[in-house]
Design a protein around this motif. Structure first.
Motif, mmCIF file in Angstrom:
data_model
loop_
_atom_site.group_PDB
_atom_site.id
_atom_site.type_symbol
_atom_site.label_atom_id
_atom_site.label_comp_id
_atom_site.label_asym_id
_atom_site.label_seq_id
_atom_site.Cartn_x
_atom_site.Cartn_y
_atom_site.Cartn_z
ATOM 1 N N VAL A 129 44.076 24.955 -2.599
ATOM 2 C CA VAL A 129 43.604 26.172 -3.264
ATOM 3 C C VAL A 129 42.435 25.829 -4.182
ATOM 4 O O VAL A 129 42.501 24.860 -4.955
ATOM 5 C CB VAL A 129 44.733 26.818 -4.087
ATOM 6 C CG1 VAL A 129 44.233 28.095 -4.758
ATOM 7 C CG2 VAL A 129 45.934 27.111 -3.198
ATOM 8 N N TYR A 130 41.370 26.625 -4.091
ATOM 9 C CA TYR A 130 40.202 26.463 -4.966
ATOM 10 C C TYR A 130 40.193 27.589 -5.995
ATOM 11 O O TYR A 130 40.336 28.768 -5.642
ATOM 12 C CB TYR A 130 38.909 26.489 -4.157
ATOM 13 C CG TYR A 130 38.691 25.253 -3.322
ATOM 14 C CD1 TYR A 130 37.992 24.156 -3.826
ATOM 15 C CD2 TYR A 130 39.190 25.170 -2.023
ATOM 16 C CE1 TYR A 130 37.799 23.014 -3.065
ATOM 17 C CE2 TYR A 130 38.998 24.026 -1.246
ATOM 18 C CZ TYR A 130 38.302 22.964 -1.777
ATOM 19 O OH TYR A 130 38.117 21.831 -1.026
ATOM 20 N N LEU A 131 40.030 27.228 -7.259
ATOM 21 C CA LEU A 131 40.030 28.176 -8.363
ATOM 22 C C LEU A 131 38.720 28.090 -9.126
ATOM 23 O O LEU A 131 38.134 27.004 -9.254
ATOM 24 C CB LEU A 131 41.180 27.880 -9.326
ATOM 25 C CG LEU A 131 42.579 27.721 -8.732
ATOM 26 C CD1 LEU A 131 43.527 27.173 -9.785
ATOM 27 C CD2 LEU A 131 43.082 29.059 -8.209
ATOM 28 N N TYR A 132 38.286 29.226 -9.653
ATOM 29 C CA TYR A 132 37.106 29.253 -10.515
ATOM 30 C C TYR A 132 37.480 29.873 -11.846
ATOM 31 O O TYR A 132 38.036 30.977 -11.902
ATOM 32 C CB TYR A 132 35.963 30.061 -9.891
ATOM 33 C CG TYR A 132 34.847 30.362 -10.878
ATOM 34 C CD1 TYR A 132 34.072 29.329 -11.409
ATOM 35 C CD2 TYR A 132 34.597 31.664 -11.305
ATOM 36 C CE1 TYR A 132 33.064 29.589 -12.333
ATOM 37 C CE2 TYR A 132 33.587 31.934 -12.224
ATOM 38 C CZ TYR A 132 32.831 30.896 -12.731
ATOM 39 O OH TYR A 132 31.847 31.155 -13.653
ATOM 40 N N GLU A 133 37.180 29.162 -12.943
ATOM 41 C CA GLU A 133 37.400 29.668 -14.297
ATOM 42 C C GLU A 133 36.043 29.878 -14.963
ATOM 43 O O GLU A 133 35.248 28.938 -15.079
ATOM 44 C CB GLU A 133 38.227 28.673 -15.107
ATOM 45 C CG GLU A 133 38.497 29.123 -16.537
ATOM 46 C CD GLU A 133 39.284 28.094 -17.340
ATOM 47 O OE1 GLU A 133 39.930 28.483 -18.327
ATOM 48 O OE2 GLU A 133 39.246 26.895 -16.969
#
Length: 247
Positions: A129-133
């Motif tokens: 899973v790739y997340l962006y904050e």
């Protein structure tokens, strides 16, 4: 009158001497003569010298991904995933290993997760899973990579077990090294220990970053299965590549 002529001639000599000194200085600059021993170099020259001798591999890649120092899920990483789940529906995500991060206008994160769809009787699978904050702390899921490998149930006699920590063990790394030592075309960098199974020896499931020998081929991730026997030999038994859900 003679005194005036003498003053004028003296002035002309001084001008000629000054011109000669300037010309000599220019010739030294054009020839880039080295500074004399003990002479301090200007700041610009010192910077150029260090840039010249600095090994390329020691220079950080600006904006690139970096593998995590440890695959253990920290409270901060858990918090990032929890905030992402507030805006996500359709499946439940449980983090298994922290893979890496990328500094942008905010931060990107990459995690290995156990994904369980909300459909009845749906099987959980290993998913990256790739997340962006963003800079305000808002988090969203930007991409998935699917392995289609089901997460085994815990507690089954003779079955796979998830380790207490995804930290790589010396035994798992040694088995992987032996199993792939004669493998050509691709290299595997171990990232996290995903599972173990006690048999007549030991089976290991290791998350690895893959590197192809083909120029320009991007790196990826795979689950690599290794069997280590009781005599210290090891064999690569299977590899499963993570792929985009759209692919």
């Amino acid at each position: 009158m003679k005194k005036r002529i003498f003053i004028i001639l003296t002035a002309l000599c001084l001008l000629a001497l000054t011109a000669c000194v300037q010309t000599g200085t220019a010739e030294i600059a054009e020839g880039e003569a080295p500074a004399e021993e003990g002479e301090n170099l200007p700041d610009e020259a010192e910077d150029m010298e260090w840039e010249t001798i600095l090994p390329v591999e020691d220079a950080p890649v600006e904006g690139g991904w970096e593998l995590a120092d440890s695959p253990v899920i920290t409270p901060d990483i858990q918090s990032v995933l929890d905030r992402a789940m507030e805006r996500f529906s359709g499946a439940r995500l449980e983090p298994i290993a922290y893979i890496g991060s990328q500094v942008v206008a905010g931060s990107n994160y990459c995690l290995l997760c156990k994904m369980t769809p909300e459909e009845q009787d749906a099987e959980a699978a290993y998913t990256i899973v790739y997340l962006y904050e963003d800079l305000e702390g808002r988090v969203e899921i930007t991409d998935f990579l699917n392995s289609a490998v089901e997460v085994p149930e815990e507690g089954l006699m003779g079955g796979w077990s998830m380790p207490e920590t995804p930290e790589l063990t010396e035994e798992a790394c040694a088995a992987l090294d032996i199993a792939v030592q004669e493998l050509a075309g691709v290299a595997y960098t171990p990232v996290a220990l995903v599972g173990t199974q006690v048999v007549a020896g030991m089976n290991y499931c290791i998350l690895c970053q893959t590197h192809s020998d083909v120029p320009g081929e991007p790196s990826g991730f795979s689950l690599v299965y290794v069997y280590a026997d009781l005599q210290g030999d090891a064999t690569l038994t299977d590899t499963v590549e993570f792929r985009s859900l759209d692919g």
